[in-house]
Enzyme design. Structure first.
Site, mmCIF file in Angstrom:
data_model
loop_
_atom_site.group_PDB
_atom_site.id
_atom_site.type_symbol
_atom_site.label_atom_id
_atom_site.label_comp_id
_atom_site.label_asym_id
_atom_site.label_seq_id
_atom_site.Cartn_x
_atom_site.Cartn_y
_atom_site.Cartn_z
ATOM 1 N N GLU A 328 0.765 -1.729 0.212
ATOM 2 C CA GLU A 328 0.388 0.234 0.421
ATOM 3 C C GLU A 328 0.945 0.778 0.129
ATOM 4 O O GLU A 328 0.584 2.354 0.662
ATOM 5 C CB GLU A 328 -0.591 -0.266 1.276
ATOM 6 C CG GLU A 328 -1.958 -1.478 0.598
ATOM 7 C CD GLU A 328 -2.620 -1.001 2.647
ATOM 8 O OE1 GLU A 328 -3.453 -1.873 2.378
ATOM 9 O OE2 GLU A 328 -1.484 -0.642 3.522
HETATM 10 C C1 TNX Z 1 -4.139 -4.158 4.367
HETATM 11 S S1 TNX Z 1 -2.919 -6.727 3.666
HETATM 12 C C2 TNX Z 1 -2.883 -3.805 4.812
HETATM 13 C C3 TNX Z 1 -2.955 -3.422 6.246
HETATM 14 C C4 TNX Z 1 -4.527 -3.067 7.323
HETATM 15 C C5 TNX Z 1 -5.345 -4.049 6.434
HETATM 16 C C6 TNX Z 1 -6.952 -4.056 7.119
HETATM 17 C C7 TNX Z 1 -1.939 -5.236 3.792
HETATM 18 C C8 TNX Z 1 -0.480 -5.549 3.245
HETATM 19 N N1 TNX Z 1 -2.031 -4.808 4.368
HETATM 20 O O1 TNX Z 1 -1.939 -2.511 6.279
HETATM 21 O O2 TNX Z 1 -4.036 -3.480 8.178
HETATM 22 O O3 TNX Z 1 -5.072 -4.149 5.156
HETATM 23 O O4 TNX Z 1 -7.134 -5.294 7.037
#
Ligand code: TNX
Length: 516
Positions: A328
């Protein structure tokens, strides 16, 4: 205190148990099936009538610490002394190392005269003990002596894991559990032969591991009030971390540390504004937004910081993997992301570790020797397939199957819903080998169920979301595909319920399961 109560209980109740043994022998002679174990065993050949009974004269024969662990499991509920000795004896549970069972496999031979647990490595003995524990009635989990017989069903179990990596993750950044709570969690996951615990140690809200070269990371980034919504906070000292690593290793669990970068770094930047491109400290943030922060990829200070963190983490981590996040990164341009990974992936190798990251790191040509954690939902992921073809390995954490922070359904408390609701059958109903097309099975190291902690505050919250779903993922990781069977799984899970009740685990009583 607990130990004291236990000892007291043993002293008080021992004579009672002996006096009533004959009464108990009339009842509850219903051994559990060899195939009743979670996760399912690879092979079981029952020998009806050839059951072993643990009695007050039983001894445990073995020279390593797992023999002591077994004795410690069996003593409270049986009230028996169960001495651990090294010389072979009659009426014994014998633990022995010998070649031929694989890294984590074991064989359990149960006969009227003895139980033999054979394995090649200590890990195999540990796994065999988890199985043996489940072959005894749920009352074996009691912490005071129970009046009953202790029968182990006769036969032979030959068992080994499908995948080498069977993991789960705790997010210490959004909610910081105490080291004691983490230890309790390790106890509970290791029952199901989960052998890796990934700790998400940093995020926008908080930084949870002491780094000596950058002390303000924890002084400021791990201060009180740095959990989601300003709740909680705190961090692990290096001693805390080392103690957890050792505690986990005793239970065949390898700790996998993660520092998330180049995104998810707001807490680090509040402590060290030089890690931003404009040198201005951002405001502290404990909301749940993701993807807004990034390290400054063009600045040398960034790599001094990253190298110090990787070096110090690698020094205190005996396990092979070091997770560098990489998810992300909406505030990092694609070019900057690749430039960052080109420098950082080799740093992990430099300190003797295998780089591990969320599957986005697979976009980097430098990720060929890395492990990618697939957390997507779609079946077609060209960049993941390309990285795997170039040599990267995969750990399967599809969000719509394995994310323990997703709600069970619309009515259950806690959890998020962006990847959908995940009831037990959804967590169980897929195959890690075939979920993604074009991935050869040897490239798959295993499975992991992450538990993000935005909506979690307490140990009860953790347990409610983790159990029973984590057991489904444990079975996908351990058991041969040929054993995969929802009806069998749900029956075994229902029968496990009383053990969690005894243990005080606040699990989700899924309506899909008929709980005992
Ligand atoms: C996505 S999955 C994220 C996290 C959040 C999560 C909540 C991923 C690699 N990153 O930063 O906590 O969703 O479900």
């Amino acid at each position: 205190m607990r130990l004291f109560r236990l000892t007291l209980a043993l002293v008080v109740a021992l004579p009672l148990v002996t006096a009533t043994a004959s009464v108990a022998s009339f009842r509850e002679r219903v051994p559990i099936a060899l195939t009743g174990v979670l996760p399912a065993v690879a092979d079981a050949v029952p020998a009806p009538g050839d059951d072993f009974q643990i009695t007050e004269d039983t001894v445990i024969v073995g020279s390593g610490d797992v023999a002591g662990q077994l004795a410690a499991i069996l003593r409270p509920a049986t009230g028996f002394v169960l001495p651990v000795v090294t010389r072979p004896s009659r009426n014994a549970v014998l633990l022995r190392l010998e070649p031929g069972h694989g890294d984590e496999g074991y064989r359990l031979v149960i006969r009227r005269e003895s139980v033999e647990l054979l394995a090649t490595e200590r890990a195999g003995l540990f796994n065999g003990v988890q199985t043996l524990r489940q072959l005894l009635p749920p009352a074996i989990e009691a912490d005071v002596p129970q009046r009953r017989q202790w029968i182990v069903p006769g036969g032979t179990i030959t068992d080994r894991p499908r995948y080498a990596y069977r993991g789960t993750m705790l997010d210490l950044a959004r909610h910081f559990p105490t080291p004691d709570e983490i230890r309790t969690h390790i106890d509970r996951i290791s029952r199901f032969k989960i052998n890796h615990l990934h700790l998400h140690l940093s995020d926008d809200q908080g930084w949870r591991i002491r780094i000596d070269a950058w002390p303000k990371l924890t002084e400021i980034g791990g201060a009180p009030g740095t959990g989601v919504g300003g709740h909680g906070g705190g961090f692990l000292t290096k001693q805390d971390y080392r103690d957890l690593v050792r505690y986990a290793a005793d239970r065949n669990v390898t700790i996998v540390p993660e520092i998330d970068m180049p995104g998810h770094v707001n807490a680090a930047q509040t402590a060290y504004p030089e890690l931003t491109c404009d040198g201005v400290a951002p405001r502290r943030r404990t909301d749940m937004r993701v993807g807004y922060s990034t390290l400054c990829v063009g600045e040398e200070v960034t790599y001094r910081f990253v190298e110090d963190v990787i070096r110090e983490l690698a020094e205190m981590t005996p396990g092979p993997y070091l997770h560098i996040g990489g998810d992300e990164t909406f505030a990092t341009s694609h070019g900057s992301y690749l430039a960052f990974q080109r420098r950082v992936l080799p740093l992990v190798h430099k300190y003797g570790k295998i780089p591990y990251g969320w599957h986005e790191i697979g976009q980097s040509p430098a990720a060929t020797g890395a492990v990618l954690q697939f957390w997507g939902r779609e079946r077609n992921h060209p960049s993941v397939a390309t990285a795997v073809a170039a040599g990267a390995k995969l750990i399967m954490s599809p969000a719509n199957r394995t994310y323990l922070d997703m709600e069970y359904d619309l009515l259950t408390p806690g959890g998020l819903d962006w990847a959908g609701a995940i009831e037990v059958s959804t967590a169980y109903g897929w195959d890690p080998a075939t979920l993604l097309p074009g991935i050869p099975e040897p490239s798959i190291l295993g499975v992991e169920a992450p538990l993000w902690s935005e909506t979690l505050r307490t140990q009860d919250d953790i347990e409610f979301l983790a159990f029973p779903r984590l057991v489904a993922i444990a079975e996908l990781g351990w058991s041969p595909r040929a054993t995969h069977d929802w009806n069998s799984f749900r029956a075994r899970l229902g029968a496990y319920g009383p053990r969690w009740v005894r243990d005080g685990v606040r699990f989700h009583r899924s309506p899909e399961i008929r709980w005992f």
